[in-house]
Design a protein around this motif. Sequence first.
Motif, PDB file in Angstrom:
ATOM      1  N   PHE A 145     -42.170  -7.271   2.303  1.00 11.64           N
ATOM      2  CA  PHE A 145     -43.248  -8.210   2.638  1.00 11.64           C
ATOM      3  C   PHE A 145     -44.365  -7.500   3.396  1.00 11.64           C
ATOM      4  O   PHE A 145     -45.544  -7.699   3.101  1.00 11.64           O
ATOM      5  N   ASN A 146     -43.995  -6.646   4.360  1.00 12.60           N
ATOM      6  CA  ASN A 146     -45.009  -5.919   5.119  1.00 12.60           C
ATOM      7  C   ASN A 146     -45.823  -5.000   4.212  1.00 12.60           C
ATOM      8  O   ASN A 146     -47.039  -4.881   4.380  1.00 12.60           O
ATOM      9  N   ALA A 147     -45.167  -4.367   3.241  1.00 14.21           N
ATOM     10  CA  ALA A 147     -45.886  -3.509   2.289  1.00 14.21           C
ATOM     11  C   ALA A 147     -46.857  -4.350   1.471  1.00 14.21           C
ATOM     12  O   ALA A 147     -48.006  -3.947   1.226  1.00 14.21           O
ATOM     13  N   LEU A 148     -46.431  -5.527   1.056  1.00 15.22           N
ATOM     14  CA  LEU A 148     -47.288  -6.440   0.301  1.00 15.22           C
ATOM     15  C   LEU A 148     -48.520  -6.812   1.123  1.00 15.22           C
ATOM     16  O   LEU A 148     -49.648  -6.770   0.631  1.00 15.22           O
ATOM     17  N   VAL A 149     -48.313  -7.137   2.390  1.00 15.50           N
ATOM     18  CA  VAL A 149     -49.436  -7.516   3.265  1.00 15.50           C
ATOM     19  C   VAL A 149     -50.402  -6.348   3.426  1.00 15.50           C
ATOM     20  O   VAL A 149     -51.621  -6.531   3.399  1.00 15.50           O
ATOM     21  N   GLU A 150     -49.871  -5.145   3.572  1.00 15.97           N
ATOM     22  CA  GLU A 150     -50.728  -3.961   3.691  1.00 15.97           C
ATOM     23  C   GLU A 150     -51.601  -3.793   2.444  1.00 15.97           C
ATOM     24  O   GLU A 150     -52.795  -3.501   2.563  1.00 15.97           O
ATOM     25  N   HIS A 151     -51.016  -3.998   1.277  1.00 16.03           N
ATOM     26  CA  HIS A 151     -51.798  -3.890   0.041  1.00 16.03           C
ATOM     27  C   HIS A 151     -52.870  -4.978  -0.025  1.00 16.03           C
ATOM     28  O   HIS A 151     -53.992  -4.717  -0.468  1.00 16.03           O
ATOM     29  N   LEU A 152     -52.539  -6.174   0.408  1.00 13.72           N
ATOM     30  CA  LEU A 152     -53.530  -7.253   0.414  1.00 13.72           C
ATOM     31  C   LEU A 152     -54.676  -6.926   1.374  1.00 13.72           C
ATOM     32  O   LEU A 152     -55.841  -7.093   1.027  1.00 13.72           O
ATOM     33  N   GLN A 153     -54.342  -6.438   2.554  1.00 16.54           N
ATOM     34  CA  GLN A 153     -55.389  -6.073   3.517  1.00 16.54           C
ATOM     35  C   GLN A 153     -56.289  -4.978   2.965  1.00 16.54           C
ATOM     36  O   GLN A 153     -57.518  -5.060   3.091  1.00 16.54           O
ATOM     37  N   ARG A 154     -55.696  -3.974   2.349  1.00 12.48           N
ATOM     38  CA  ARG A 154     -56.505  -2.883   1.792  1.00 12.48           C
ATOM     39  C   ARG A 154     -57.393  -3.374   0.658  1.00 12.48           C
ATOM     40  O   ARG A 154     -58.555  -2.967   0.552  1.00 12.48           O
ATOM     41  N   ALA A 155     -56.858  -4.256  -0.187  1.00 15.36           N
ATOM     42  CA  ALA A 155     -57.659  -4.785  -1.298  1.00 15.36           C
ATOM     43  C   ALA A 155     -58.834  -5.597  -0.770  1.00 15.36           C
ATOM     44  O   ALA A 155     -59.960  -5.481  -1.271  1.00 15.36           O
ATOM     45  N   MET A 156     -58.585  -6.406   0.257  1.00 12.26           N
ATOM     46  CA  MET A 156     -59.681  -7.183   0.834  1.00 12.26           C
ATOM     47  C   MET A 156     -60.702  -6.263   1.497  1.00 12.26           C
ATOM     48  O   MET A 156     -61.913  -6.484   1.368  1.00 12.26           O
ATOM     49  N   ALA A 157     -60.237  -5.225   2.175  1.00 13.50           N
ATOM     50  CA  ALA A 157     -61.152  -4.276   2.814  1.00 13.50           C
ATOM     51  C   ALA A 157     -62.003  -3.566   1.767  1.00 13.50           C
ATOM     52  O   ALA A 157     -63.218  -3.420   1.936  1.00 13.50           O
ATOM     53  N   ARG A 158     -61.384  -3.129   0.671  1.00 15.99           N
ATOM     54  CA  ARG A 158     -62.137  -2.466  -0.400  1.00 15.99           C
ATOM     55  C   ARG A 158     -63.167  -3.412  -1.018  1.00 15.99           C
ATOM     56  O   ARG A 158     -64.205  -2.971  -1.505  1.00 15.99           O
ATOM     57  N   ALA A 159     -62.885  -4.716  -0.973  1.00 18.14           N
ATOM     58  CA  ALA A 159     -63.818  -5.711  -1.517  1.00 18.14           C
ATOM     59  C   ALA A 159     -64.899  -6.090  -0.511  1.00 18.14           C
ATOM     60  O   ALA A 159     -65.767  -6.912  -0.817  1.00 18.14           O
ATOM     61  N   GLY A 160     -64.843  -5.500   0.670  1.00 16.75           N
ATOM     62  CA  GLY A 160     -65.860  -5.780   1.683  1.00 16.75           C
ATOM     63  C   GLY A 160     -65.621  -7.049   2.478  1.00 16.75           C
ATOM     64  O   GLY A 160     -66.539  -7.534   3.145  1.00 16.75           O
ATOM     65  N   VAL A 161     -64.398  -7.581   2.444  1.00 17.33           N
ATOM     66  CA  VAL A 161     -64.090  -8.770   3.232  1.00 17.33           C
ATOM     67  C   VAL A 161     -63.996  -8.349   4.694  1.00 17.33           C
ATOM     68  O   VAL A 161     -63.227  -7.440   5.026  1.00 17.33           O
ATOM     69  N   PRO A 162     -64.784  -8.967   5.578  1.00 13.98           N
ATOM     70  CA  PRO A 162     -64.734  -8.603   6.994  1.00 13.98           C
ATOM     71  C   PRO A 162     -63.327  -8.772   7.576  1.00 13.98           C
ATOM     72  O   PRO A 162     -62.567  -9.673   7.180  1.00 13.98           O
ATOM     73  N   PHE A 163     -63.005  -7.932   8.540  1.00  9.91           N
ATOM     74  CA  PHE A 163     -61.686  -7.912   9.160  1.00  9.91           C
ATOM     75  C   PHE A 163     -61.297  -9.290   9.704  1.00  9.91           C
ATOM     76  O   PHE A 163     -60.175  -9.754   9.488  1.00  9.91           O
ATOM     77  N   ALA A 164     -62.198  -9.969  10.383  1.00  8.17           N
ATOM     78  CA  ALA A 164     -61.895 -11.290  10.946  1.00  8.17           C
ATOM     79  C   ALA A 164     -61.588 -12.298   9.837  1.00  8.17           C
ATOM     80  O   ALA A 164     -60.704 -13.152   9.987  1.00  8.17           O
TER      81      ALA A 164
END
Length: 152
Positions: A114-133
Motif C-alpha cells: 500500500f505504501n508503495a502504491l501511495v508513493e507512485h500516486l504521489q509521484r504521478a501527481m507531482a509529475r502532473a504538476g499537482v501542488p503538494f497541498a
Amino acid sequence: MKPLLALALALAAPLATAQPAPRTVLPGTAPLPADDKLYQALGGRDAIQAFTDDFYDSMLADPRLAPFFDGINMKHLKRVLADYFCVVAGGPCVYDGVDMKNAHAHLGLSKGDFNALVEHLQRAMARAGVPFATQNRLLARLAPSHRDIVTR
C-alpha cells in the motif's frame, strides 16, 4: 514518503466530520462532500485521467507491484480509478466500479504494498504538476480506504 501517508491518515478523520452536505456515495463508503474545490484544484477530469494513467504505468514498471495486475484490463482499470478519484475529489463523475474492499480482497496486499502504491500516486501527481497541498487533500480523502485495501 511514509510520513505523508501518516499525515494523510491523520487528516482523514477531521475531514470526515467537517464536510458540507453529502453529494454522492461510493460503494462501501460514507457520503462525499458537496463541493468540487478539490476536483478543480486537481485540474478536472482530463488531468485526473492523465495522472491516473501515469500512476498505473509506473506501478506496472515496479516489480513489487506489477504482479498484482497480471491479467487485468488496464484500459478499463485506468478509467474506473480515474472516475473513483474524480468522485472522491467532489467532481461530477460517476464511479461504476466495485467497492475497494471487494476489489482488493483477493490480492493479499500488505502495508508495504500500500505504501508503495501511495508513493507512485504521489509521484504521478507531482509529475502532473499537482501542488503538494492538493496532493495531500486527495490522499486524506483516500486514506480511509486503507483499511479495505490492506488485507495482510
